[in-house]
Enzyme design. Structure first.
Site, PDB file in Angstrom:
ATOM      1  CE  LYS A 276      -4.021  -2.025  -0.046  1.00 50.55           C
ATOM      2  NZ  LYS A 276      -4.974  -2.143   1.058  1.00 50.55           N
ATOM      3  NE  ARG A 311      -6.739  -9.202  -1.195  1.00 52.85           N
ATOM      4  CZ  ARG A 311      -6.352  -8.254  -2.046  1.00 52.85           C
ATOM      5  NH1 ARG A 311      -5.541  -7.274  -1.637  1.00 52.85           N
ATOM      6  NH2 ARG A 311      -6.786  -8.268  -3.300  1.00 52.85           N
TER       7      ARG A 311
END
Length: 336
Positions: A276, A311
């Site tokens: 991210k 994840r």
């Protein structure tokens, strides 16, 4: 004023006699932090917890897709999109995407999350037919692999389930398509409810919260109650705080720091922070493909707070890091 309880998670020996197991796993807690909406924090003994809170924090989580939830599971990210922020356009065909998925499984993934619509900030909605065309053949080609279909749409979820997926992972937390919750209930399909502030087109414009940790908790709690009322049992629900979805860097860090709070929902926690943007900023890695070290650090921080599923894009590196981290944590004990 409502009280929220965040367990202070431990794993070291000796374990006190009055300690409670965290979600039925090997981690434990003997104290909690009580959060209130006025911003006050208080440290309390676990013995002071209300009975219902104690039960939800400590009760074992049932297996999901045949995977035990008393140990961390690695979910490999298989985006079959041309425009995902990190791995978009990686494959030229369904066969290539399936090969990449099988490689992830051989590298140590426990399940795969297959998505055909980018939900990066600013991404535009993909037509249902196109999303099905991207995901369905890949899921069919990966027959026998535990798969979640990453979608906000009932028709895409239905096609994915028919093709062999076994879990619906909805980044909108069942708010985008009003029929998706009912579909999952009618067919008894496990679902991951994620928090997002708005859709991909606008979610990063100016996200604001009264208290991001408690606001996200309240949203997830409400969505769990909604789908439970429709008939889906809590043992088929996973929660995801939605790192990077309508959050600033400060919001993301607050959620990661307080992640253990979400055990109070009584569901497995999925943490999806891989590659991210905040990892790139803090880790000085502008290219998403250079963010594996930071992504692994965040994944291990989440696992230390009891997150059951991480994840990730970098499966092999995460599996190796997890194996070494666990070995050091266990310190050569006989049960290691």
């Amino acid at each position: 004023m409502r009280d929220y309880y965040r367990p202070l998670v431990r794993s070291d020996d000796p374990r006190p006699d009055d300690a409670l197991p965290l979600a039925g796993g090997p981690r434990w807690f003997s104290h909690v932090i009580r959060h209130r909406r006025d911003g006050s924090l208080a440290r309390l003994a676990a013995a002071a917890l209300p009975d219902d809170v104690r039960t939800r924090l400590s009760a074992p989580r049932p297996s999901l897709l045949g995977l035990p939830m008393d140990r961390p599971q690695i979910m490999g990210i298989l985006n079959v999109t041309p425009d995902s922020f990190s791995d978009g356009g990686s494959d030229r065909s369904a066969a290539e995407a399936a090969l990449r998925g099988r490689r992830m499984m051989s590298e140590g993934a426990d399940l795969l999350d297959i998505g055909g619509e980018s939900t990066r900030p600013g991404a535009q909605e993909v037509a249902v037919g196109e999303e099905i065309g991207r995901t369905e053949p890949v899921i069919r080609a990966l027959a026998g692999v535990p798969i979640s279909i990453d979608t906000r749409k009932t028709r895409v979820a239905r096609a994915g389930i028919r093709a062999g997926a076994a879990l619906v992972n909805d980044v909108s937390g069942l708010t985008f398509d009003p029929e998706l919750a009912g579909f999952c209930v009618d067919h008894g399909i496990p679902v991951c409810i994620m928090h997002s502030l708005g859709g991909p087109e606008t979610m990063q414009d100016d996200p604001r919260y009264d208290d991001v940790l408690l606001d996200v908790y309240d949203f997830l709690e409400a969505q769990i109650a909604m789908i439970e009322a429709l008939g889906l049992s809590r043992d088929k629900i996973v929660v995801d705080p939605g790192i990077g979805f309508g959050k600033t860097q400060a919001h993301n860090l607050a959620l990661l720091n307080g992640l253990a709070l979400f055990h109070g929902l009584g569901c497995p926690i999925l943490l999806g922070a891989s590659r991210k943007g905040f990892i790139g900023r803090l880790g000085e890695a502008p290219d998403p493909k250079d963010r594996a070290p930071g992504s692994i650090a965040v994944a291990l921080a989440g696992i230390s707070q009891g997150a059951q599923i991480v994840r990730v894009h970098d499966v092999a590196a995460t599996r190796q890091a997890l194996a070494l981290w666990q070995a050091v944590e266990q310190g050569g004990r006989d049960d290691a």
